[in-house]
Scaffold this motif. Structure first.
Motif, PDB file in Angstrom:
ATOM      1  N   ASN A   1      33.701  48.877  30.635  1.00 51.26           N
ATOM      2  CA  ASN A   1      33.747  47.851  31.680  1.00 51.26           C
ATOM      3  C   ASN A   1      35.157  47.628  32.237  1.00 51.26           C
ATOM      4  O   ASN A   1      35.340  46.811  33.148  1.00 51.26           O
ATOM      5  CB  ASN A   1      33.241  46.517  31.117  1.00 51.26           C
ATOM      6  N   LEU A   2      36.150  48.324  31.688  1.00 51.83           N
ATOM      7  CA  LEU A   2      37.514  48.166  32.206  1.00 51.83           C
ATOM      8  C   LEU A   2      37.679  48.946  33.517  1.00 51.83           C
ATOM      9  O   LEU A   2      37.113  50.029  33.679  1.00 51.83           O
ATOM     10  CB  LEU A   2      38.530  48.715  31.199  1.00 51.83           C
ATOM     11  N   HIS A   3      38.446  48.389  34.437  1.00 53.04           N
ATOM     12  CA  HIS A   3      38.812  49.164  35.631  1.00 53.04           C
ATOM     13  C   HIS A   3      40.189  48.706  36.116  1.00 53.04           C
ATOM     14  O   HIS A   3      40.659  47.628  35.756  1.00 53.04           O
ATOM     15  CB  HIS A   3      37.759  49.020  36.739  1.00 53.04           C
ATOM     16  N   ARG A   4      40.832  49.545  36.901  1.00 53.47           N
ATOM     17  CA  ARG A   4      42.150  49.172  37.417  1.00 53.47           C
ATOM     18  C   ARG A   4      41.953  48.111  38.492  1.00 53.47           C
ATOM     19  O   ARG A   4      41.267  48.340  39.474  1.00 53.47           O
ATOM     20  CB  ARG A   4      42.850  50.392  38.018  1.00 53.47           C
ATOM     21  N   SER A   5      42.535  46.944  38.280  1.00 51.46           N
ATOM     22  CA  SER A   5      42.259  45.832  39.199  1.00 51.46           C
ATOM     23  C   SER A   5      43.048  46.011  40.499  1.00 51.46           C
ATOM     24  O   SER A   5      44.236  46.313  40.484  1.00 51.46           O
ATOM     25  CB  SER A   5      42.605  44.496  38.544  1.00 51.46           C
ATOM     26  N   ALA A   6      42.355  45.832  41.605  1.00 46.61           N
ATOM     27  CA  ALA A   6      42.938  46.066  42.935  1.00 46.61           C
ATOM     28  C   ALA A   6      44.018  45.040  43.267  1.00 46.61           C
ATOM     29  O   ALA A   6      44.949  45.318  44.021  1.00 46.61           O
ATOM     30  CB  ALA A   6      41.842  46.024  43.990  1.00 46.61           C
ATOM     31  N   ASP A   7      43.893  43.831  42.685  1.00 41.78           N
ATOM     32  CA  ASP A   7      44.844  42.774  43.056  1.00 41.78           C
ATOM     33  C   ASP A   7      46.109  42.772  42.192  1.00 41.78           C
ATOM     34  O   ASP A   7      46.952  41.908  42.333  1.00 41.78           O
ATOM     35  CB  ASP A   7      44.166  41.390  42.994  1.00 41.78           C
ATOM     36  N   GLY A   8      46.240  43.767  41.289  1.00 37.91           N
ATOM     37  CA  GLY A   8      47.441  43.822  40.443  1.00 37.91           C
ATOM     38  C   GLY A   8      48.389  44.891  40.948  1.00 37.91           C
ATOM     39  O   GLY A   8      48.498  45.140  42.140  1.00 37.91           O
ATOM     40  N   ASP A   9      49.034  45.565  40.009  1.00 36.99           N
ATOM     41  CA  ASP A   9      50.007  46.592  40.376  1.00 36.99           C
ATOM     42  C   ASP A   9      49.350  47.980  40.475  1.00 36.99           C
ATOM     43  O   ASP A   9      50.025  48.993  40.638  1.00 36.99           O
ATOM     44  CB  ASP A   9      51.130  46.622  39.338  1.00 36.99           C
ATOM     45  N   GLY A  10      48.024  47.996  40.348  1.00 35.78           N
ATOM     46  CA  GLY A  10      47.315  49.278  40.407  1.00 35.78           C
ATOM     47  C   GLY A  10      47.269  49.996  39.078  1.00 35.78           C
ATOM     48  O   GLY A  10      46.605  51.016  38.940  1.00 35.78           O
ATOM     49  N   LYS A  11      48.003  49.481  38.083  1.00 35.02           N
ATOM     50  CA  LYS A  11      48.017  50.135  36.765  1.00 35.02           C
ATOM     51  C   LYS A  11      47.271  49.310  35.729  1.00 35.02           C
ATOM     52  O   LYS A  11      46.655  49.838  34.808  1.00 35.02           O
ATOM     53  CB  LYS A  11      49.461  50.329  36.284  1.00 35.02           C
ATOM     54  N   THR A  12      47.348  47.978  35.878  1.00 33.41           N
ATOM     55  CA  THR A  12      46.749  47.082  34.890  1.00 33.41           C
ATOM     56  C   THR A  12      45.222  47.212  34.894  1.00 33.41           C
ATOM     57  O   THR A  12      44.607  47.262  35.953  1.00 33.41           O
ATOM     58  CB  THR A  12      47.122  45.619  35.213  1.00 33.41           C
ATOM     59  N   GLN A  13      44.643  47.270  33.681  1.00 34.73           N
ATOM     60  CA  GLN A  13      43.184  47.364  33.576  1.00 34.73           C
ATOM     61  C   GLN A  13      42.604  46.006  33.182  1.00 34.73           C
ATOM     62  O   GLN A  13      43.099  45.351  32.274  1.00 34.73           O
ATOM     63  CB  GLN A  13      42.803  48.426  32.547  1.00 34.73           C
ATOM     64  N   LYS A  14      41.557  45.602  33.902  1.00 31.93           N
ATOM     65  CA  LYS A  14      40.865  44.332  33.629  1.00 31.93           C
ATOM     66  C   LYS A  14      39.372  44.615  33.515  1.00 31.93           C
ATOM     67  O   LYS A  14      38.884  45.635  33.995  1.00 31.93           O
ATOM     68  CB  LYS A  14      41.080  43.337  34.785  1.00 31.93           C
ATOM     69  N   PHE A  15      38.649  43.672  32.921  1.00 29.27           N
ATOM     70  CA  PHE A  15      37.195  43.829  32.835  1.00 29.27           C
ATOM     71  C   PHE A  15      36.550  43.465  34.164  1.00 29.27           C
ATOM     72  O   PHE A  15      36.897  42.456  34.766  1.00 29.27           O
ATOM     73  CB  PHE A  15      36.627  42.963  31.707  1.00 29.27           C
ATOM     74  N   ARG A  16      35.605  44.313  34.586  1.00 28.78           N
ATOM     75  CA  ARG A  16      34.933  44.017  35.860  1.00 28.78           C
ATOM     76  C   ARG A  16      33.804  43.001  35.670  1.00 28.78           C
ATOM     77  O   ARG A  16      33.321  42.421  36.618  1.00 28.78           O
ATOM     78  CB  ARG A  16      34.433  45.298  36.526  1.00 28.78           C
ATOM     79  N   VAL A  17      33.352  42.789  34.425  1.00 26.35           N
ATOM     80  CA  VAL A  17      32.313  41.768  34.208  1.00 26.35           C
ATOM     81  C   VAL A  17      32.982  40.390  34.156  1.00 26.35           C
ATOM     82  O   VAL A  17      34.086  40.258  33.625  1.00 26.35           O
ATOM     83  CB  VAL A  17      31.518  42.015  32.895  1.00 26.35           C
ATOM     84  N   PRO A  18      32.323  39.356  34.719  1.00 24.66           N
ATOM     85  CA  PRO A  18      32.918  38.010  34.719  1.00 24.66           C
ATOM     86  C   PRO A  18      32.759  37.345  33.349  1.00 24.66           C
ATOM     87  O   PRO A  18      31.716  36.753  33.046  1.00 24.66           O
ATOM     88  CB  PRO A  18      32.105  37.282  35.803  1.00 24.66           C
ATOM     89  N   LEU A  19      33.779  37.457  32.516  1.00 26.82           N
ATOM     90  CA  LEU A  19      33.675  36.991  31.127  1.00 26.82           C
ATOM     91  C   LEU A  19      33.317  35.504  31.007  1.00 26.82           C
ATOM     92  O   LEU A  19      32.494  35.136  30.167  1.00 26.82           O
ATOM     93  CB  LEU A  19      34.974  37.314  30.361  1.00 26.82           C
ATOM     94  N   PRO A  20      33.907  34.600  31.827  1.00 28.99           N
ATOM     95  CA  PRO A  20      33.545  33.179  31.683  1.00 28.99           C
ATOM     96  C   PRO A  20      32.057  32.917  31.954  1.00 28.99           C
ATOM     97  O   PRO A  20      31.422  32.130  31.245  1.00 28.99           O
ATOM     98  CB  PRO A  20      34.428  32.469  32.727  1.00 28.99           C
ATOM     99  N   ILE A  21      31.495  33.603  32.956  1.00 27.57           N
ATOM    100  CA  ILE A  21      30.065  33.412  33.270  1.00 27.57           C
ATOM    101  C   ILE A  21      29.202  33.911  32.109  1.00 27.57           C
ATOM    102  O   ILE A  21      28.270  33.241  31.662  1.00 27.57           O
ATOM    103  CB  ILE A  21      29.688  34.160  34.572  1.00 27.57           C
ATOM    104  N   LEU A  22      29.523  35.097  31.584  1.00 30.76           N
ATOM    105  CA  LEU A  22      28.714  35.657  30.498  1.00 30.76           C
ATOM    106  C   LEU A  22      28.887  34.856  29.209  1.00 30.76           C
ATOM    107  O   LEU A  22      27.932  34.696  28.441  1.00 30.76           O
ATOM    108  CB  LEU A  22      29.054  37.136  30.284  1.00 30.76           C
ATOM    109  N   ALA A  23      30.087  34.334  28.981  1.00 35.38           N
ATOM    110  CA  ALA A  23      30.313  33.503  27.789  1.00 35.38           C
ATOM    111  C   ALA A  23      29.403  32.271  27.832  1.00 35.38           C
ATOM    112  O   ALA A  23      28.797  31.883  26.830  1.00 35.38           O
ATOM    113  CB  ALA A  23      31.783  33.073  27.706  1.00 35.38           C
TER     114      ALA A  23
END
Length: 276
Positions: free
Chosen positions: A174-196
């Motif tokens: 579920n990790l992907h390179r986030s478009a709003d960062g530096d292009g290198k940082t990987q974030k989860f594409r699933v919305p963790l707060p909603i799923l929690a």
């Protein structure tokens, strides 16, 4: 109920069966999964059955939109919408875990949209979700906060929470390179707060009384022999909601399709092949 438009991959058969053009198979993943987990089995079923197979991303997963509501009535409504939008008839639903309960809920709520179904390692009952899912979310939030750039870094953070490499790789899918960062940082594409927030009721099943609602068409329930999700004591209830059900046990844990794909393929083909 507000529905979301589901992302999907369409797997077309090399030689389609003429009268099955609009009678597709719709495959649904479990919690933290996505359509890409079902790519191999979808291709194989398209080939072996000559039917179109749609592997979908359920809401808040994969490439599908995020929505604050994450429960079975909402997920079932999304899939019902998907069937109507694509003009599909006589659909077969195949769902694993969360996807299985989505399929079961849809079949009971709108049986006209469903020809038959395969529920993989889940049942129409209320259960408490294992504490491992809450643990995974805790670890995934830690990974998000750590601004990792490589999957190996994420795996190191996740390892104390989950010993199995296969499960860790599944979650890290579920990790992907986030478009709003530096292009290198990987974030989860699933919305963790909603799923929690959703975890507490993801073990629930929206229908409680088989005296009120039943699905009178064929249903196959597939269990992993090393899994605890479908214990023997729930089989009578399955039979009340789904009187035309069959049960197949496969040598596997909860991740039946990836652990024993060949036995799963054979069980599904036996169930779906036209009966003479």
């Amino acid at each position: 109920m507000a529905t979301v438009s589901l992302a999907y991959d369409l797997h077309e058969p090399p030689t389609p069966v003429a009268d099955k053009q609009t009678a597709p198979i719709i495959v649904m993943h479990g919690l933290f999964g996505s359509k890409k987990n079902n790519r191999t089995i979808s291709k194989v079923l398209a080939r072996d059955l000559g039917r179109h197979v749609y592997a979908v991303d359920l809401r808040n997963h994969g490439d599908s939109p995020h929505n604050d509501r994450h429960d079975y009535p909402a997920m079932a409504a999304d899939v019902a919408d998907f069937i109507r939008q694509h003009g599909l008839k006589d659909s077969t639903l195949i769902g694993h875990s969360m996807g299985a309960k989505t399929a079961l809920a849809l079949a009971l709520h709108e049986p006209d949209l469903v020809a038959d179904l395969v529920a993989v390692d889940n049942a129409p009952v209320d259960v408490r979700l294992g504490s491992d899912f809450a643990r995974y979310i805790q670890a995934m939030k830690k990974i998000d906060a750590a601004d990792v750039t490589r999957q190996a870094e994420a795996d190191k953070i996740l390892e104390p929470y989950e010993k199995s490499l296969a499960v860790r790789q599944f979650l890290l899918g579920n990790l992907h390179r986030s478009a709003d960062g530096d292009g290198k940082t990987q974030k989860f594409r699933v919305p963790l707060p909603i799923l929690a927030k959703a975890l507490d009721h993801l073990g629930d099943f929206p229908f409680k009384d088989p005296g009120e609602v039943r699905f009178l068409k064929p249903a196959l329930f597939v269990r992993g022999t090393k899994s605890k999700y479908v214990p023997d004591e729930v089989i009578p209830l399955i039979g009340q909601f789904f009187p035309k059900f069959e049960l197949v046990d496969i040598e596997a844990g909860h991740w039946v399709i990836s652990e024993n794909p060949e036995a799963f393929r054979q069980a599904v083909i036996r169930f779906l092949e036209p009966k003479e």
